[in-house]
Design a protein around this motif. Structure first.
Motif, PDB file in Angstrom:
ATOM      1  N   LYS A  62       0.829  -1.203   0.000  1.00  0.00           N
ATOM      2  CA  LYS A  62       0.000   0.000   0.000  1.00  0.00           C
ATOM      3  C   LYS A  62       0.871   1.265   0.000  1.00  0.00           C
ATOM      4  O   LYS A  62       0.525   2.273  -0.624  1.00  0.00           O
ATOM      5  CB  LYS A  62      -0.950  -0.006   1.202  1.00  0.00           C
ATOM      6  CG  LYS A  62      -1.989  -1.127   1.152  1.00  0.00           C
ATOM      7  CD  LYS A  62      -3.000  -1.012   2.275  1.00  0.00           C
ATOM      8  CE  LYS A  62      -3.909   0.176   2.087  1.00  0.00           C
ATOM      9  NZ  LYS A  62      -4.997   0.232   3.084  1.00  0.00           N
ATOM     10  N   ALA A  63       2.018   1.204   0.678  1.00  0.00           N
ATOM     11  CA  ALA A  63       2.929   2.345   0.704  1.00  0.00           C
ATOM     12  C   ALA A  63       3.548   2.579  -0.670  1.00  0.00           C
ATOM     13  O   ALA A  63       3.713   3.733  -1.101  1.00  0.00           O
ATOM     14  CB  ALA A  63       4.017   2.120   1.751  1.00  0.00           C
ATOM     15  N   ILE A  64       3.887   1.505  -1.377  1.00  0.00           N
ATOM     16  CA  ILE A  64       4.432   1.647  -2.733  1.00  0.00           C
ATOM     17  C   ILE A  64       3.399   2.298  -3.644  1.00  0.00           C
ATOM     18  O   ILE A  64       3.726   3.182  -4.456  1.00  0.00           O
ATOM     19  CB  ILE A  64       4.884   0.283  -3.289  1.00  0.00           C
ATOM     20  CG1 ILE A  64       6.249  -0.081  -2.713  1.00  0.00           C
ATOM     21  CG2 ILE A  64       4.940   0.294  -4.819  1.00  0.00           C
ATOM     22  CD1 ILE A  64       6.843  -1.369  -3.244  1.00  0.00           C
ATOM     23  N   TRP A  65       2.144   1.880  -3.531  1.00  0.00           N
ATOM     24  CA  TRP A  65       1.091   2.503  -4.337  1.00  0.00           C
ATOM     25  C   TRP A  65       1.012   4.004  -4.058  1.00  0.00           C
ATOM     26  O   TRP A  65       0.904   4.816  -4.981  1.00  0.00           O
ATOM     27  CB  TRP A  65      -0.254   1.856  -4.044  1.00  0.00           C
ATOM     28  CG  TRP A  65      -0.419   0.487  -4.628  1.00  0.00           C
ATOM     29  CD1 TRP A  65       0.313  -0.080  -5.627  1.00  0.00           C
ATOM     30  CD2 TRP A  65      -1.392  -0.486  -4.247  1.00  0.00           C
ATOM     31  NE1 TRP A  65      -0.153  -1.346  -5.894  1.00  0.00           N
ATOM     32  CE2 TRP A  65      -1.192  -1.623  -5.071  1.00  0.00           C
ATOM     33  CE3 TRP A  65      -2.417  -0.519  -3.303  1.00  0.00           C
ATOM     34  CZ2 TRP A  65      -1.982  -2.773  -4.968  1.00  0.00           C
ATOM     35  CZ3 TRP A  65      -3.203  -1.654  -3.201  1.00  0.00           C
ATOM     36  CH2 TRP A  65      -2.983  -2.771  -4.023  1.00  0.00           C
ATOM     37  N   ALA A  66       1.060   4.368  -2.776  1.00  0.00           N
ATOM     38  CA  ALA A  66       0.985   5.784  -2.412  1.00  0.00           C
ATOM     39  C   ALA A  66       2.212   6.541  -2.925  1.00  0.00           C
ATOM     40  O   ALA A  66       2.108   7.685  -3.390  1.00  0.00           O
ATOM     41  CB  ALA A  66       0.861   5.929  -0.897  1.00  0.00           C
ATOM     42  N   PHE A  67       3.378   5.917  -2.854  1.00  0.00           N
ATOM     43  CA  PHE A  67       4.608   6.545  -3.343  1.00  0.00           C
ATOM     44  C   PHE A  67       4.516   6.787  -4.851  1.00  0.00           C
ATOM     45  O   PHE A  67       4.888   7.861  -5.342  1.00  0.00           O
ATOM     46  CB  PHE A  67       5.808   5.653  -3.008  1.00  0.00           C
ATOM     47  CG  PHE A  67       7.143   6.292  -3.286  1.00  0.00           C
ATOM     48  CD1 PHE A  67       7.857   6.894  -2.262  1.00  0.00           C
ATOM     49  CD2 PHE A  67       7.696   6.290  -4.566  1.00  0.00           C
ATOM     50  CE1 PHE A  67       9.090   7.484  -2.510  1.00  0.00           C
ATOM     51  CE2 PHE A  67       8.918   6.882  -4.825  1.00  0.00           C
ATOM     52  CZ  PHE A  67       9.617   7.482  -3.793  1.00  0.00           C
ATOM     53  N   GLN A  68       4.023   5.791  -5.585  1.00  0.00           N
ATOM     54  CA  GLN A  68       3.881   5.944  -7.032  1.00  0.00           C
ATOM     55  C   GLN A  68       2.909   7.060  -7.394  1.00  0.00           C
ATOM     56  O   GLN A  68       3.131   7.803  -8.354  1.00  0.00           O
ATOM     57  CB  GLN A  68       3.412   4.624  -7.650  1.00  0.00           C
ATOM     58  CG  GLN A  68       4.489   3.544  -7.711  1.00  0.00           C
ATOM     59  CD  GLN A  68       3.960   2.259  -8.311  1.00  0.00           C
ATOM     60  OE1 GLN A  68       3.038   1.637  -7.780  1.00  0.00           O
ATOM     61  NE2 GLN A  68       4.527   1.857  -9.430  1.00  0.00           N
ATOM     62  N   GLN A  69       1.829   7.171  -6.620  1.00  0.00           N
ATOM     63  CA  GLN A  69       0.874   8.245  -6.889  1.00  0.00           C
ATOM     64  C   GLN A  69       1.507   9.614  -6.677  1.00  0.00           C
ATOM     65  O   GLN A  69       1.223  10.564  -7.416  1.00  0.00           O
ATOM     66  CB  GLN A  69      -0.354   8.089  -5.983  1.00  0.00           C
ATOM     67  CG  GLN A  69      -1.304   6.975  -6.410  1.00  0.00           C
ATOM     68  CD  GLN A  69      -2.533   6.904  -5.525  1.00  0.00           C
ATOM     69  OE1 GLN A  69      -2.432   6.921  -4.296  1.00  0.00           O
ATOM     70  NE2 GLN A  69      -3.700   6.845  -6.134  1.00  0.00           N
ATOM     71  N   ALA A  70       2.371   9.724  -5.683  1.00  0.00           N
ATOM     72  CA  ALA A  70       2.976  11.012  -5.356  1.00  0.00           C
ATOM     73  C   ALA A  70       4.148  11.366  -6.264  1.00  0.00           C
ATOM     74  O   ALA A  70       4.342  12.542  -6.612  1.00  0.00           O
ATOM     75  CB  ALA A  70       3.431  11.014  -3.896  1.00  0.00           C
ATOM     76  N   TYR A  71       4.940  10.359  -6.671  1.00  0.00           N
ATOM     77  CA  TYR A  71       6.195  10.649  -7.372  1.00  0.00           C
ATOM     78  C   TYR A  71       6.285  10.032  -8.776  1.00  0.00           C
ATOM     79  O   TYR A  71       7.288  10.217  -9.465  1.00  0.00           O
ATOM     80  CB  TYR A  71       7.386  10.169  -6.525  1.00  0.00           C
ATOM     81  CG  TYR A  71       7.410  10.791  -5.155  1.00  0.00           C
ATOM     82  CD1 TYR A  71       7.869  12.093  -4.964  1.00  0.00           C
ATOM     83  CD2 TYR A  71       6.942  10.084  -4.034  1.00  0.00           C
ATOM     84  CE1 TYR A  71       7.882  12.670  -3.710  1.00  0.00           C
ATOM     85  CE2 TYR A  71       6.952  10.656  -2.774  1.00  0.00           C
ATOM     86  CZ  TYR A  71       7.417  11.945  -2.614  1.00  0.00           C
ATOM     87  OH  TYR A  71       7.424  12.526  -1.365  1.00  0.00           O
ATOM     88  N   ASN A  72       5.257   9.290  -9.160  1.00  0.00           N
ATOM     89  CA  ASN A  72       5.193   8.703 -10.503  1.00  0.00           C
ATOM     90  C   ASN A  72       6.381   7.774 -10.797  1.00  0.00           C
ATOM     91  O   ASN A  72       6.884   7.712 -11.931  1.00  0.00           O
ATOM     92  CB  ASN A  72       5.113   9.795 -11.576  1.00  0.00           C
ATOM     93  CG  ASN A  72       4.594   9.258 -12.900  1.00  0.00           C
ATOM     94  OD1 ASN A  72       3.787   8.336 -12.927  1.00  0.00           O
ATOM     95  ND2 ASN A  72       5.074   9.821 -13.998  1.00  0.00           N
ATOM     96  N   ARG A  73       6.862   7.076  -9.784  1.00  0.00           N
ATOM     97  CA  ARG A  73       7.950   6.104  -9.948  1.00  0.00           C
ATOM     98  C   ARG A  73       7.981   5.196  -8.725  1.00  0.00           C
ATOM     99  O   ARG A  73       7.297   5.459  -7.716  1.00  0.00           O
ATOM    100  CB  ARG A  73       9.297   6.804 -10.087  1.00  0.00           C
ATOM    101  CG  ARG A  73       9.684   7.642  -8.861  1.00  0.00           C
ATOM    102  CD  ARG A  73      11.061   8.272  -9.026  1.00  0.00           C
ATOM    103  NE  ARG A  73      11.404   9.136  -7.889  1.00  0.00           N
ATOM    104  CZ  ARG A  73      11.964   8.708  -6.761  1.00  0.00           C
ATOM    105  NH1 ARG A  73      12.256   7.404  -6.604  1.00  0.00           N
ATOM    106  NH2 ARG A  73      12.249   9.556  -5.782  1.00  0.00           N
ATOM    107  N   LEU A  74       8.752   4.126  -8.810  1.00  0.00           N
ATOM    108  CA  LEU A  74       8.954   3.254  -7.661  1.00  0.00           C
ATOM    109  C   LEU A  74      10.040   3.838  -6.755  1.00  0.00           C
ATOM    110  O   LEU A  74      10.937   4.552  -7.225  1.00  0.00           O
ATOM    111  CB  LEU A  74       9.380   1.859  -8.124  1.00  0.00           C
ATOM    112  CG  LEU A  74       8.296   0.999  -8.784  1.00  0.00           C
ATOM    113  CD1 LEU A  74       8.925  -0.201  -9.473  1.00  0.00           C
ATOM    114  CD2 LEU A  74       7.257   0.547  -7.772  1.00  0.00           C
TER     115      LEU A  74
END
Length: 383
Positions: free
Chosen positions: A272-284
């Motif tokens: 879930k944190a990776i999903w949120a990170f991708q939404q914020a920064y458009n990358r892994l």
């Protein structure tokens, strides 16, 4: 005639409604050729001619062809599905050679799409399966496209794209899987909307009642058959599912005791944190100080959103999880891909209990727990 590799200009047959597909499969079971019976003999013995016919008529979409979906595609093609469409706009890079077996070194540097590069190897695995290629963006497709498939499998996508595809598969009443691998870690999510399956077992002294077994599962029908002096029961059950849009904001079951809550793997809030990170920064996230700090915050936040105690997040988990986020490991892909492909085969054959609904893989412990995540207060578990 042996099916050939096709491109996205060749239409996939309209598979119609779920009930129509089942009826067609039953009819088709009587016309499977002798050489097909010989080829698929072992699996026909395992799950029956009717289930094999359903697979033969199945049109499956796999989105993004990387390490994990290599394994999924290989397994379902060898099982004898009707057609596989690979949807991937990505270009082959040297990194693809590290963990994939469908793409050869010759494809690197030619500005060639991954889907096109992987298709010939998939076709060679089973020439009876039609392999289709589409190099479009998944978000450029609508209901008309996704409704052509019996099952949609989306891998390695960010949350926004997963939500887009799952929203459409819900409108089409089509089963949907999402999955990704992050080095030593990964997940599989299933939204089968409403799925009926049959459990075959020897009848016991206890009468099987038509009733609701769990929040999501009910026994809907029972029939019996005499076989070699024994009475065999065919128990039809129905599972109801929640869409990903509801699951991402769901907590773990409120009835779980503290000990069970403490056993939830850190991989769940990690995903879930990776999903949120991708939404914020458009990358892994990558192995650098700023990303470690941000992922620590997001994992703790996701853990609390799940209704789990803060102290279950282990300090020695976050660093390797972030370091693994951009990598693919063939053994992990093989495990996750095998699990996902087997569930797809079970769903097509309408046999065995399907995945309900969120499986996480923790390579540190080699554990694959399945957690049922649904909105609170919805007695049937479906949203």
């Amino acid at each position: 005639m042996t099916p050939s590799i096709t491109d996205n200009n060749i239409p996939i047959p309209d598979i119609g409604s779920a009930s129509g597909t089942a009826a067609a499969a039953i009819t088709e079971a009587q016309t499977i050729s002798a050489d097909e019976v010989a080829l698929y003999d072992r699996q026909i013995r395992l799950w029956g001619m009717e289930a094999q016919a359903r697979m033969r008529n199945a049109h499956i979409l796999v989105i993004i062809i990387k390490a994990l979906s290599n394994e999924v595609s290989k397994n379902i093609v060898l099982a004898g599905i009707g057609s596989l469409t690979v949807l991937d706009p990505g270009i082959v890079t040297e990194e693809d050679l590290g963990s994939q077996f469908l793409i050869s070194e010759e494809s690197v540097g030619l500005n060639k799409q991954r889907a096109e590069a992987a298709a010939p190897a998939l076709q060679r695995l089973n020439p009876r399966v039609a392999v289709n290629v589409d190099t479009s963006d998944p978000r450029s497709k609508g209901v008309e496209f996704y409704s052509k498939f019996d099952i949609v499998i989306a891998t390695e996508l960010d949350l926004d794209c997963l939500l887009y595809v799952n929203d459409i598969t819900r409108k089409c009443n089509r089963p949907f899987y999402a999955a990704a691998s992050y080095g030593m870690y990964g997940y599989v999510f299933a939204d089968l909307v409403k799925h009926d399956f049959i459990i075959e077992r020897e009848k016991s002294n206890m009468r099987t009642e038509l009733k609701q077994e769990t929040k999501t599962r009910s026994v809907t029908a029972v029939r019996e058959k005499k076989d070699s002096g024994k009475t065999v029961e065919f128990v039809t059950k129905q599972e109801l599912y929640s869409p990903l849009r509801s699951v991402i904001s769901s907590k773990v079951d409120s009835t779980w005791r503290p000990r069970r809550r403490r056993m939830v793997p850190n991989v769940l809030p990690g995903v879930k944190a990776i999903w949120a990170f991708q939404q914020a920064y458009n990358r892994l996230p990558e192995a650098k100080r700023g990303d470690f700090s941000e992922m620590t915050r997001l994992i703790m936040e996701a853990n609390r959103d799940l209704g789990l105690p803060d102290d279950i997040v282990k300090s020695d988990f976050i660093a390797p999880f972030v370091e693994n986020a951009t990598s693919e490991m063939a053994p992990v892909a093989a495990v996750l891909g095998g699990i996902l492909a087997q569930d797809v085969i079970n769903v097509l054959g309408k046999r065995e209990q399907p995945l309900q609904n969120f499986l996480v893989f923790d390579g540190d412990t080699a554990a694959t727990p399945i957690l049922a995540l649904h909105p609170e207060g919805e007695e049937d578990g479906a949203a």
